[in-house]
Structures are given as structure tokens and as C-alpha cells.
Design a protein around this motif. Structure first.
Motif, PDB file in Angstrom:
ATOM      1  N   THR A  76       0.866  -1.179   0.000  1.00 51.83           N
ATOM      2  CA  THR A  76       0.000   0.000   0.000  1.00 51.83           C
ATOM      3  C   THR A  76       0.900   1.225   0.000  1.00 51.83           C
ATOM      4  O   THR A  76       1.742   1.385   0.889  1.00 51.83           O
ATOM      5  CB  THR A  76      -0.914   0.010   1.227  1.00 51.83           C
ATOM      6  N   ALA A  77       0.757   2.068  -1.014  1.00 51.08           N
ATOM      7  CA  ALA A  77       1.670   3.189  -1.210  1.00 51.08           C
ATOM      8  C   ALA A  77       0.888   4.492  -1.318  1.00 51.08           C
ATOM      9  O   ALA A  77      -0.335   4.493  -1.497  1.00 51.08           O
ATOM     10  CB  ALA A  77       2.515   2.975  -2.460  1.00 51.08           C
ATOM     11  N   ARG A  78       1.636   5.587  -1.212  1.00 50.01           N
ATOM     12  CA  ARG A  78       1.028   6.906  -1.288  1.00 50.01           C
ATOM     13  C   ARG A  78       1.807   7.773  -2.258  1.00 50.01           C
ATOM     14  O   ARG A  78       3.032   7.764  -2.267  1.00 50.01           O
ATOM     15  CB  ARG A  78       1.002   7.565   0.091  1.00 50.01           C
ATOM     16  N   VAL A  79       1.070   8.510  -3.075  1.00 47.13           N
ATOM     17  CA  VAL A  79       1.679   9.364  -4.090  1.00 47.13           C
ATOM     18  C   VAL A  79       2.164  10.659  -3.436  1.00 47.13           C
ATOM     19  O   VAL A  79       1.454  11.263  -2.627  1.00 47.13           O
ATOM     20  CB  VAL A  79       0.677   9.664  -5.221  1.00 47.13           C
ATOM     21  N   VAL A 225       2.451  22.540  -7.673  1.00 46.21           N
ATOM     22  CA  VAL A 225       2.852  21.143  -7.547  1.00 46.21           C
ATOM     23  C   VAL A 225       3.224  20.629  -8.932  1.00 46.21           C
ATOM     24  O   VAL A 225       2.449  20.775  -9.880  1.00 46.21           O
ATOM     25  CB  VAL A 225       1.719  20.284  -6.943  1.00 46.21           C
ATOM     26  N   SER A 226       4.399  20.035  -9.030  1.00 41.85           N
ATOM     27  CA  SER A 226       4.831  19.422 -10.283  1.00 41.85           C
ATOM     28  C   SER A 226       4.247  18.025 -10.377  1.00 41.85           C
ATOM     29  O   SER A 226       4.462  17.190  -9.497  1.00 41.85           O
ATOM     30  CB  SER A 226       6.351  19.368 -10.346  1.00 41.85           C
ATOM     31  N   LEU A 227       3.486  17.741 -11.452  1.00 44.21           N
ATOM     32  CA  LEU A 227       2.757  16.482 -11.582  1.00 44.21           C
ATOM     33  C   LEU A 227       3.231  15.617 -12.739  1.00 44.21           C
ATOM     34  O   LEU A 227       2.776  14.480 -12.880  1.00 44.21           O
ATOM     35  CB  LEU A 227       1.258  16.761 -11.756  1.00 44.21           C
ATOM     36  N   ASP A 228       4.126  16.127 -13.586  1.00 41.65           N
ATOM     37  CA  ASP A 228       4.542  15.340 -14.747  1.00 41.65           C
ATOM     38  C   ASP A 228       5.266  14.062 -14.334  1.00 41.65           C
ATOM     39  O   ASP A 228       5.202  13.055 -15.030  1.00 41.65           O
ATOM     40  CB  ASP A 228       5.443  16.187 -15.651  1.00 41.65           C
ATOM     41  N   THR A 229       5.968  14.113 -13.230  1.00 43.60           N
ATOM     42  CA  THR A 229       6.599  12.933 -12.643  1.00 43.60           C
ATOM     43  C   THR A 229       6.331  12.968 -11.147  1.00 43.60           C
ATOM     44  O   THR A 229       6.510  14.008 -10.511  1.00 43.60           O
ATOM     45  CB  THR A 229       8.116  12.909 -12.901  1.00 43.60           C
ATOM     46  N   PRO A 298       6.161   8.140 -14.226  1.00 38.34           N
ATOM     47  CA  PRO A 298       5.755   9.250 -15.104  1.00 38.34           C
ATOM     48  C   PRO A 298       4.259   9.483 -14.983  1.00 38.34           C
ATOM     49  O   PRO A 298       3.486   8.544 -14.776  1.00 38.34           O
ATOM     50  CB  PRO A 298       6.143   8.747 -16.497  1.00 38.34           C
ATOM     51  N   ASN A 299       3.863  10.743 -15.124  1.00 36.14           N
ATOM     52  CA  ASN A 299       2.456  11.094 -14.910  1.00 36.14           C
ATOM     53  C   ASN A 299       2.028  12.169 -15.907  1.00 36.14           C
ATOM     54  O   ASN A 299       1.580  13.256 -15.519  1.00 36.14           O
ATOM     55  CB  ASN A 299       2.276  11.579 -13.466  1.00 36.14           C
ATOM     56  N   PRO A 300       2.165  11.906 -17.207  1.00 34.03           N
ATOM     57  CA  PRO A 300       1.892  12.954 -18.200  1.00 34.03           C
ATOM     58  C   PRO A 300       0.443  13.398 -18.236  1.00 34.03           C
ATOM     59  O   PRO A 300       0.155  14.544 -18.576  1.00 34.03           O
ATOM     60  CB  PRO A 300       2.318  12.302 -19.527  1.00 34.03           C
ATOM     61  N   ARG A 301      -0.480  12.501 -17.894  1.00 37.40           N
ATOM     62  CA  ARG A 301      -1.912  12.874 -17.922  1.00 37.40           C
ATOM     63  C   ARG A 301      -2.427  13.308 -16.561  1.00 37.40           C
ATOM     64  O   ARG A 301      -3.613  13.550 -16.391  1.00 37.40           O
ATOM     65  CB  ARG A 301      -2.735  11.697 -18.441  1.00 37.40           C
ATOM     66  N   HIS A 302      -1.533  13.403 -15.587  1.00 37.36           N
ATOM     67  CA  HIS A 302      -1.867  13.885 -14.234  1.00 37.36           C
ATOM     68  C   HIS A 302      -2.968  13.053 -13.580  1.00 37.36           C
ATOM     69  O   HIS A 302      -3.828  13.582 -12.877  1.00 37.36           O
ATOM     70  CB  HIS A 302      -2.265  15.364 -14.280  1.00 37.36           C
ATOM     71  N   ILE A 303      -2.924  11.738 -13.824  1.00 39.44           N
ATOM     72  CA  ILE A 303      -3.875  10.827 -13.169  1.00 39.44           C
ATOM     73  C   ILE A 303      -3.509  10.642 -11.700  1.00 39.44           C
ATOM     74  O   ILE A 303      -4.381  10.550 -10.831  1.00 39.44           O
ATOM     75  CB  ILE A 303      -3.907   9.476 -13.910  1.00 39.44           C
ATOM     76  N   LEU A 304      -2.212  10.598 -11.424  1.00 35.76           N
ATOM     77  CA  LEU A 304      -1.741  10.437 -10.050  1.00 35.76           C
ATOM     78  C   LEU A 304      -1.618  11.807  -9.392  1.00 35.76           C
ATOM     79  O   LEU A 304      -0.988  12.721  -9.947  1.00 35.76           O
ATOM     80  CB  LEU A 304      -0.391   9.723 -10.032  1.00 35.76           C
ATOM     81  N   LEU A 305      -2.204  11.950  -8.207  1.00 40.78           N
ATOM     82  CA  LEU A 305      -2.185  13.211  -7.481  1.00 40.78           C
ATOM     83  C   LEU A 305      -1.555  13.014  -6.113  1.00 40.78           C
ATOM     84  O   LEU A 305      -1.737  11.951  -5.489  1.00 40.78           O
ATOM     85  CB  LEU A 305      -3.609  13.768  -7.322  1.00 40.78           C
TER      86      LEU A 305
END
Length: 401
Positions: A76-79, A225-229, A298-305
Motif C-alpha cells: 500500500t503506497a502513497r503518491v 505542484v509538479s505532476l509530470d513525474t 511518469p504522470n503525463p496525464r496527471h492521473i496520479l495526485l
């Protein structure tokens, strides 16, 4: 009369013998039926059905697929955000403008806020005047020093007088440096009236609107907040860490590039981009018995927050490929597990298998299958070796983790 009684007795004896014979026959039939195995009964029923014109039993079949088989470690992890900045005012003044929309993507150097610059601009002008004044004073002191040096060479002035003039020049020169430093500070404060983005990313809502007085004590004006990665933080159990250390001691180091990292999101779907292991802490938390670790995705579509909980799967990239059979196709008896394969002319036959790890809704098969075979997955309870069936295609077994 005697003849009649004898005849009657003979008839009774014959009837008793016939009755015992019938009973014996029935007992033999019953024992034979009880001794016949269920498979024979099923085959007999099929033969009887065939004589009566009944169709073969309908079954659902599925082709065996070969898939990568491994037992991934689940965490179980956290972004977390790799880069996040709270925007603050560095000078005091009234907010002149807010130059972004909430949730907008910004780049380094984009203007975010403007603080009214009039007072700061006036301070710059005053500081420049102080520099000019100090430079004029220094110039006058320099000329006086030059004259006094000539007079001292002619022995017209004393050493004490020359020293006094020299000190006045040094003070004037120092005043120029002070004035220039004050001018530089004033120019910086004027530059700080224009608040720009220090990093690229997505900016949140503005906490102050135009017209409010802001300053260094006002707190955060907004957050980028940088979200690309993004980084995914998780905890490795002490037992797993010991296993890794033992493998390292044996010379088989765990190469992070050989690990396959994947995510499952809160809605049950799999994230479509793999990650890489970034860091494993070198100390165990004595309270939890775990070691902090981080992975990067990688998070190019910003699905992970940032702050989002996910399930992290870690497995080796060089996992073996084995046939995977659906669980519904596997039967077991005293000799082990087996499946029914569909052969020529729609005739089924038993195949003994040795199963391994669970793979989704199926079993990995170590021996017994090669992949490509067709197994019965529904209607299996009615089957026996050598039966003819009426097959139809089913859905492939899910191989996801």
C-alpha cells in the motif's frame, strides 16, 4: 386325495425354488449396479442417449495461453510530489493583480502576482540619489587627499593632517559602498513586487485576491505542484529487506532496473505506465519494523495526485512464462489435479497437470500443458474419458495481477 396333496406339494416346492431364483438374480443385479463406477454410469448413459438420438453434452472450452508468471510483492503506497512550492510574498504591499486561474498549468518565470510597485520604485530612486551623493563626497575627499599628499611632500602639512584627510577619504569610499548596497536592496524589493513561478507545474487556488495587503508574514499565496513525474512512497517489511540483504551477501545483487513496478488505482484499474525504484532507506523504523522506499512514475496525464493511495506491485522483469489454466477447468482426485482436453472429433480426454502459482483467475501449470490446448471450463462435472461433447468457445482466463 393323496395324489392331489402330493401334486399340490410339488407345485409349492417349484414356486419356492422359482422365487429364490428371482431373488438371487435381483441381488446380483443390485450388487453389479453398486459396484459400477460413476464414470461407467455416465458413459452408459451417454451410449443410451446416443441410441435414443440425444445430442452430446454441451461444454464450454477455452484455449490455454502462455503468460508471464511471478508472485509480485504487494504494498500500500502513497503518491507524493517530487517538487512542490508554496508561493509567498517577499515584500509588503497591496496586491495589484492575480495573473493566473486556479488549477492552471504554469511554467518557470510566469507572472503569478503583482504587488503595487509605487513605493518600492520611490525607494529605488532615493537609493540611487544616495549613491550619487556618496560618490560626490568620495570624489571631493579624493581630490583633497591628492593635494595634501603634494603639500606633505613639500613639507608644508604635517603627517597628522595628511592622516586626517586620508581617513575622510576612506569614510567617503565606504559610504559609496553602503549606498550601492542600499540601491541593490531597493532594486531587489522592486523586482520582488512581481511574483513569478519558481517551478513548472499545476498551481492551486489563490488565497488572496486583488487589493489585499500581503507581505512575508501573510503565509502562502498559492501552491505549485509538479505532476509530470511523481514519487510513490511505500514501506518494505523487515523480512523482505533481510532477504534482499542475504541475496546481496551471496553476490546476487538486486538490480533496480530488473524490477517491474506497476500500480493499481483506487477504482480497481491498472495504471498504464511502469515505474522505477528510486531509493531504499538504510535504517529500519523500530516502531513499525519497516524500511521506507520510494519509486518514481511518469504522470503525463496527471492521473496520479499527491496524497492519493495506490497499490504497488513489485516483481522481477525476467519472470518465467508458463501456461495458465482457468481454475474452473481443474479437477482433483486421489492422484492429483487434472483437466479435460478437447481432442479430435470433439472427444475429451484427461490430462494430469502440476500447478504452480495463482495468476489472476487461473493456475500456472509447471508440467502437463504446453499452451495452445483447449480445455473444458464449464460442464466438466458430466464428463468422462473418451466422451464426445458439443463444445463452444468461452472467455479467456484473466491473467492480471
Amino acid at each position: 386325495m393323496n395324489i392331489s396333496r402330493e401334486t399340490s406339494g410339488q407345485h409349492c416346492s417349484v414356486e419356492k425354488r422359482m422365487t429364490r431364483h428371482v431373488c438371487t438374480c435381483l441381488m446380483i443385479v443390485c450388487l453389479a449396479a453398486a459396484a459400477t463406477p460413476c464414470i461407467g454410469s455416465i458413459a452408459f448413459a451417454q451410449q443410451a442417449g446416443a441410441r435414443q438420438g440425444l445430442p452430446p453434452p454441451a461444454v464450454v472450452i477455452e484455449q490455454i495461453k502462455v503468460q508471464e508468471v511471478s508472485s509480485p510483492a504487494q504494498f500500500t503506497a502513497r503518491v507524493e510530489a517530487i517538487e512542490a512550492v508554496d508561493i509567498r510574498a517577499r515584500v509588503t504591499g497591496f496586491l495589484h493583480s492575480v495573473d493566473f486561474k486556479d488549477g492552471q498549468t504554469v511554467k518557470v518565470g510566469d507572472t503569478l502576482f503583482e504587488i503595487e510597485p509605487d513605493q518600492l520604485d520611490a525607494l529605488v530612486t532615493s537609493a540611487r540619489a544616495q549613491v550619487a551623493r556618496a560618490e560626490a563626497t568620495r570624489g571631493s575627499a579624493e581630490r583633497t587627499l591628492t593635494r595634501n599628499r603634494d603639500l606633505f611632500a613639500r613639507r608644508t602639512v604635517s603627517q597628522a593632517a595628511l592622516d586626517e584627510v586620508q581617513a575622510a577619504f576612506d569614510v567617503a569610499a565606504a559610504d559609496v559602498q553602503v549606498a550601492e548596497a542600499a540601491l541593490h536592496t531597493a532594486e531587489l524589493n522592486l523586482a520582488y513586487a512581481r511574483v513569478t513561478a519558481p517551478i513548472s507545474g499545476t498551481i492551486g487556488r489563490a488565497t488572496f485576491t486583488t487589493g489585499n495587503l500581503v507581505g512575508p508574514d501573510s503565509g502562502s499565496l498559492a501552491r505549485i505542484v509538479s505532476l509530470d513525474t511523481v514519487r510513490v512512497a511505500f514501506a518494505v517489511t523487515e523480512g523482505l529487506l533481510v532477504t534482499i540483504r542475504q541475496q546481496e551477501a551471496d553476490g546476487s545483487n538486486i538490480d533496480p532496473n530488473k524490477l517491474k513496478l506497476s500500480l493499481r488505482l483506487a477504482n480497481g484499474t491498472d495504471y498504464d505506465a511502469p515505474g522505477r525504484l528510486e531509493f531504499v532507506e538504510n535504517e529500519i523504523d523500530p516502531q513499525t519494523g519497516t524500511v521506507a522506499a520510494r519509486a518514481v512514475f511518469p504522470n503525463p496525464r496527471h492521473i496520479l495526485l499527491p496524497g492519493q493511495f495506490v497499490t504497488l506491485y513489485v516483481q522481477r522483469k525476467d519472470a518465467p512464462s508458463l501456461p495458465v489454466v482457468p481454475q474452473t477447468a481443474v479437477l482433483q482426485d486421489s492422484e492429483g489435479r487434472f483437466v479435460y482436453l478437447l481432442g479430435k472429433n470433439n472427444v475429451v480426454s484427461q490430462r494430469r497437470i502440476d500447478t504452480g502459482a495463482r495468476v489472476g483467475n487461473g493456475w500456472a501449470v509447471n508440467t502437463g500443458l504446453n499452451g495452445g490446448e483447449q480445455v473444458v471450463v464449464q460442464g466438466i462435472q458430466r464428463l468422462a474419458e473418451g466422451m464426445t461433447v458439443q463444445p463452444s468457445e468461452g472467455q479467456p482466463v484473466g491473467g492480471g495481477t
